[in-house]
Every structure is written in structure tokens, then in C-alpha cells.
Design an enzyme around this catalytic site. Structure first.
Site, PDB file in Angstrom:
ATOM      1  N   HIS A   1      -2.188 -14.881  -3.299  1.00  0.00           N
ATOM      2  CA  HIS A   1      -0.903 -14.352  -3.739  1.00  0.00           C
ATOM      3  C   HIS A   1       0.198 -15.404  -3.546  1.00  0.00           C
ATOM      4  CE1 HIS A   1       1.333 -10.658  -4.719  1.00  0.00           C
ATOM      5  NE2 HIS A   1       2.296 -11.143  -3.966  1.00  0.00           N
TER       6      HIS A   1
ATOM      7  N   ASP B   1      -6.436 -12.880  -3.895  1.00  0.00           N
ATOM      8  CA  ASP B   1      -5.146 -12.258  -3.547  1.00  0.00           C
ATOM      9  C   ASP B   1      -5.331 -11.241  -2.424  1.00  0.00           C
ATOM     10  OD1 ASP B   1      -2.691 -10.829  -3.551  1.00  0.00           O
ATOM     11  OD2 ASP B   1      -2.404 -11.268  -5.678  1.00  0.00           O
TER      12      ASP B   1
END
Length: 231
Positions: A200, A169
Site C-alpha cells: 500500500h 497490500d
């Protein structure tokens, strides 16, 4: 599928929410907490999917005070920039109050039954805050941001919480992920799932960010979690 109007807790305002109803009597209600892009087609699709699973799904417009009805596409750079701009104006404590108002409305619509929440990105952070600050019956956060700064609230989490962590992420560093595990792995109400190599937004319903296998796995885990926690 319809629009629902919800009164604020203090009665001074009213905000809209997307509502998706199941074919029969709802098994429970689930609040879908938006990303920074508003209640866009992806969030509405999440609601529709939950309705197919038998839940009353409600996605409140949490940006209504600053940009009511905003609907942005994260795959368009200019719209991503606008979303980040709105995030800078957003008051999270007020949003939790609006989520609490949504919980009360949802609970009434399912005749006092159980209410859960699922949030994504900013919504994942708000799902954690909802678990700590409201009487929500169960919460799920996908790629929640900034949880390391909220760990001092973990003692208040009284109902089941599941967090899906994207291993790669770009908004949540490896250090933050490690802090989440250090702070939450031994919490009796919290379950963490890691998705190595995923970025993400991997579980978005629409757009370029979706990673099919990881999204399916996370959603299967969520469905089983909600079925156990909400019935």
C-alpha cells in the site's frame, strides 16, 4: 499554485482546495483525491506533476468538516494514528457530494471541458465511488480499499475507470483483490493492473512507502489512460 474555495452543493458551506495550473490553456481538469493524511505535500506534488502534463489539477480538502487543513505524514506513527482516527469520523457519502461540487467547479474552469479524478488509498475508494455516482469523465484509483463492498455499484460506471492494485497490500487482502478481479475483469469500462509484491502506498510522491519502479509504471499507465480519456 493557489488555494481555491469551492461551495458545497447545498450552498451551506465552503471548503478549500489546492490548485495547480499548467503553463498554458488546460487540456482538461483532474481532481486529486487525498489519502487519509489530508492535502499534504505528497498530494500537492501529485497536483504539480499533473499541471506539468497540461492539466488543471485540484485537490479538495475532504476532511474540512472534521479537521480542516489537516496535513499528516504517514511515516510518523503518531500522525498515522491521527489519520486513522479521522478516517473513523469521515462520512464518505458527504465526501462524494463535495467531489461532485469540485467536478462542477473544475468543469467551469476548463470552459465545460472534461474532468477526471485520481485517488489514493481512501481516495482510490472514493475514485471508484465517483465513477459510479457522478458524471466524471474518467477515474483512476491507486490501492483502493474496500472495493469488494462496492461491487454492487459497478453497473453505474459509465466512463473509463483504472484501478492499480498492490499485490502485497496490507490493507487489501488477497481475497479482496480476487473479488475485485472476479467482479470487474469483464466490465467494459474498467481496467485493473496488478503490481505483485508491492505494498500500500507504493506510488506516493514522497516518503518511505514509495517503490520507484512500480510507481513509475503505474504513473505511466495513468498518464496514457488520462490522455486517451480526457484528451
Amino acid at each position: 499554485m493557489a488555494t481555491l474555495l469551492i461551495d458545497t452543493l447545498d450552498g451551506t458551506g465552503r471548503f478549500s482546495a489546492y490548485r495547480a495550473d499548467p503553463a498554458g490553456t488546460p487540456r482538461a481538469a483532474v481532481i486529486v483525491i487525498q489519502e487519509i493524511f489530508g492535502v499534504n505535500p505528497g498530494i500537492r506534488a501529485k497536483c504539480d506533476r499533473l499541471a506539468e502534463q497540461g492539466y488543471l489539477a485540484i485537490a479538495p480538502d475532504l476532511f474540512w468538516r472534521i479537521a480542516p487543513g489537516i496535513n499528516l505524514n504517514p511515516d510518523v506513527p503518531e500522525e498515522m494514528a491521527r489519520a486513522l482516527e479521522l478516517m473513523g469520523q469521515f462520512d464518505q457519502a458527504t465526501a462524494i457530494a463535495d467531489i461532485e461540487a469540485t467536478i462542477r467547479t473544475a468543469r467551469a474552469l476548463v470552459s465545460g471541458g472534461k474532468v477526471g479524478a485520481i485517488g489514493f488509498c481512501l481516495g482510490g475508494r472514493l475514485a471508484y465511488m465517483t465513477a459510479a455516482r457522478t458524471d466524471i469523465d474518467a477515474s483512476v484509483g491507486y490501492y483502493a480499499v474496500g472495493i469488494d463492498g462496492l461491487l454492487d455499484e459497478k453497473h453505474a460506471i459509465a466512463h473509463p475507470l483504472m484501478l492499480h492494485i498492490a499485490g502485497a497490500d496490507h490493507f487489501v487482502s488477497a481475497e479482496v483483490q480476487a473479488a475485485m478481479h472476479a467482479g470487474l475483469d469483464d466490465h467494459p469500462r474498467v481496467t485493473l493492473h496488478d503490481y505483485p509484491g508491492e505494498d500500500h502506498g507504493f506510488a506516493t510522491e514522497l516518503g518511505e512507502r514509495r517503490s520507484e519502479a512500480a510507481a513509475r509504471l503505474a504513473d505511466e499507465r495513468t498518464a496514457a489512460f488520462l490522455a486517451e480519456a480526457l484528451g
